[in-house]
Design a protein around this motif. Structure first.
Motif, PDB file in Angstrom:
ATOM      1  N   LYS A 168      37.452  46.603  45.357  1.00  0.00           N
ATOM      2  CA  LYS A 168      37.053  45.748  46.482  1.00  0.00           C
ATOM      3  C   LYS A 168      38.183  44.840  46.940  1.00  0.00           C
ATOM      4  N   ILE A 169      39.091  44.503  46.008  1.00  0.00           N
ATOM      5  CA  ILE A 169      40.179  43.582  46.378  1.00  0.00           C
ATOM      6  C   ILE A 169      41.541  44.270  46.296  1.00  0.00           C
ATOM      7  N   ALA A 170      41.525  45.617  46.277  1.00  0.00           N
ATOM      8  CA  ALA A 170      42.795  46.355  46.267  1.00  0.00           C
ATOM      9  C   ALA A 170      43.515  46.166  47.603  1.00  0.00           C
ATOM     10  N   ALA A 171      44.839  46.337  47.606  1.00  0.00           N
ATOM     11  CA  ALA A 171      45.626  46.188  48.836  1.00  0.00           C
ATOM     12  C   ALA A 171      45.027  47.061  49.938  1.00  0.00           C
ATOM     13  N   GLY A 172      44.793  46.473  51.097  1.00  0.00           N
ATOM     14  CA  GLY A 172      44.255  47.212  52.227  1.00  0.00           C
ATOM     15  C   GLY A 172      42.738  47.227  52.302  1.00  0.00           C
ATOM     16  N   ALA A 173      42.050  46.847  51.235  1.00  0.00           N
ATOM     17  CA  ALA A 173      40.575  46.813  51.255  1.00  0.00           C
ATOM     18  C   ALA A 173      40.106  45.614  52.092  1.00  0.00           C
ATOM     19  N   PRO A 174      38.899  45.693  52.681  1.00  0.00           N
ATOM     20  CA  PRO A 174      38.386  44.558  53.461  1.00  0.00           C
ATOM     21  C   PRO A 174      38.337  43.261  52.651  1.00  0.00           C
ATOM     22  N   GLY A 175      38.127  43.384  51.346  1.00  0.00           N
ATOM     23  CA  GLY A 175      38.033  42.201  50.494  1.00  0.00           C
ATOM     24  C   GLY A 175      39.373  41.589  50.114  1.00  0.00           C
ATOM     25  N   ARG A 176      40.451  42.156  50.599  1.00  0.00           N
ATOM     26  CA  ARG A 176      41.768  41.603  50.273  1.00  0.00           C
ATOM     27  C   ARG A 176      42.293  40.835  51.484  1.00  0.00           C
TER      28      ARG A 176
END
Ligand SMILES: [Zn+2]
Length: 305
Positions: A100-108
């Motif tokens: 969810k918080i990986a680079a490019g994810a909406p959560g980042r």
């Protein structure tokens, strides 16, 4: 405490945790300033945790094992970016294994996205120890940059939690209105000191200096992240005397003794100028921190005039 009161408090606690479980998104911010802006935008739709303490250097945060668990459970991460956290965040993120918080994810959320960074080096040699490799990452004390950060946060929160998008947009508008009013007040407070020369410990006041017309003439560090050497300090002292600099700005995690030594030899004053909410008493929000910072600067420059 009566039994009844204790029971009611217990119920209130259960209610709070139930709310957290039923829809609030879990946000982790690397530093307290980012956490504060996230709180303004997220309101009661989110819960926020800051990893760094208010008194810690954002470049060198003590990475506790518990941070991995916190990051693993996060729905969103707000980081400064521009390699501010390069020295400590990447291994934590890798161990947290949270897509969810990986680079490019909406959560980042990368706060620096869309900000015109100052001091982008034309060439860069990491072996020289300079830690501002992508440009200067200390933009949070420029209110104009913080507007961009707030927008980035609102955009990503709306992607992570679309049903609350209207709330995030409304909170963003309110934040911007408050910021505009505050900026006018801060500009009024610092207007008498336009062109004033200052020295800082680290290269961490350039955005504020540009916004408010101050002149940072040197730093006690020879390069960002490199401890002051006697030879460099001798140069700084000469430059301060030649330019009649009366103020040295330091943050809580910087070496105040070194600054005091330079101050004694130049007739300058050391001014505590923390950039994180919570570092000084009564400054728990971004606005409280900036009120304190601008007020301290105005008083310090006023006394030196
Ligand atoms: Zn820095």
């Amino acid at each position: 405490m009566t039994f009844l009161k204790a029971s009611l408090l217990g119920l209130a606690a259960i209610g709070a945790s139930a709310a957290a479980a039923s829809g609030q998104i879990r946000v982790v911010a690397t530093t307290p300033d980012l956490a504060s802006v996230a709180r303004e935008i997220g309101g009661d739709r989110i819960s926020v945790t800051a990893l760094a303490k208010p008194t810690e250097d954002p470049h060198f945060v003590d990475a506790k094992p518990s941070f991995v668990v916190t990051l693993n459970r996060a729905d969103a991460l707000v980081e400064g970016g521009a390699e501010l956290e390069l020295g400590w965040l990447p291994p934590l993120l890798e161990n947290s294994r949270n897509g969810k918080i990986a680079a490019g994810a909406p959560g980042r959320v990368v706060a620096s996205e869309g900000i015109r960074l100052l001091e982008i080096p034309t060439s860069f040699d990491r072996s020289k120890g300079d830690i501002h490799s992508l440009g200067n990452p200390h933009f949070m004390i420029d209110p104009a940059a913080v507007k961009i950060v707030a927008r980035n946060i609102a955009t990503h929160f709306a992607q992570v939690d679309p049903k609350s998008a209207a709330v995030y947009n409304a909170n963003l508008a309110k934040f911007n209105t408050t910021l505009d009013a505050k900026l006018a007040d801060w500009q009024r407070q610092l207007a008498p000191y336009r062109g004033a020369k200052i020295v800082t410990y680290h290269r961490d006041f350039v955005y504020l200096a540009q916004r408010f017309g101050l002149n940072t003439i040197d730093e006690l560090e020879p390069k960002p992240g490199i401890a002051p050497s006697p030879a460099h300090l001798a140069q700084v002292i000469g430059k301060m005397k030649a330019n009649n600099v009366k103020v040295i700005l330091v943050q809580p995690f910087q070496n105040r003794k070194t600054a005091e030594t330079v101050a004694r030899q130049t007739g300058a004053a050391v001014l505590d100028a923390p950039q994180q909410p919570g570092a000084a008493k009564g400054t728990d929000s971004y606005f409280g921190m900036m009120d304190n910072l601008i007020g301290s600067l105005a008083r310090g420059l006023g006394a030196a005039k």
